[in-house]
Design a protein around this motif. Sequence first.
Motif, short mmCIF file in Angstrom:
data_model
loop_
_atom_site.label_atom_id
_atom_site.label_comp_id
_atom_site.label_asym_id
_atom_site.label_seq_id
_atom_site.Cartn_x
_atom_site.Cartn_y
_atom_site.Cartn_z
N GLU A 1 -3.98 -1.04 6.94
CA GLU A 1 -3.90 0.47 7.04
C GLU A 1 -5.06 0.98 6.21
OE1 GLU A 1 0.23 1.90 6.23
OE2 GLU A 1 0.98 0.98 8.09
N ALA A 2 -5.15 0.04 5.10
CA ALA A 2 -6.20 0.69 4.01
C ALA A 2 -7.39 0.09 4.28
CB ALA A 2 -5.69 0.02 2.67
N PRO B 1 -4.52 4.40 -5.14
CA PRO B 1 -5.06 4.37 -3.76
C PRO B 1 -3.69 3.62 -2.90
CG PRO B 1 -6.43 3.73 -5.10
CD PRO B 1 -5.56 3.80 -6.17
N PRO B 2 -3.68 3.99 -1.55
CA PRO B 2 -2.56 3.37 -0.78
C PRO B 2 -2.21 1.92 -0.85
CG PRO B 2 -4.14 4.70 0.42
CD PRO B 2 -4.83 4.46 -0.75
N TYR B 3 -3.23 0.80 -1.01
CA TYR B 3 -2.78 -0.35 -0.95
C TYR B 3 -2.24 -0.68 -2.53
CZ TYR B 3 -2.60 -5.45 -0.63
OH TYR B 3 -2.00 -6.77 -0.56
#
Length: 72
Positions: free
Chosen positions: A42-43, A11-13
Amino acid sequence: MTTCWPTARAPPYQQAFAELAGTHRGRSVAEILTLLRRAADEALLGFTDADLREQAQAISAGEPYVLRVTVA
């Protein structure tokens, strides 16, 4: 640092955290903190300042850190 996902599928983070851990060892906590805060925002993760500072300190020092993100 331990994550549950390979970086490419994280996941992004978690991906941002892993990348910073790999590239920002020895850099200032303030610099890392700014990048972590941006990634968390952002996440849409609600880390506290203390959470992010702890993570930044671990990255800066090159210390192992288990990143746990719980989605409710």
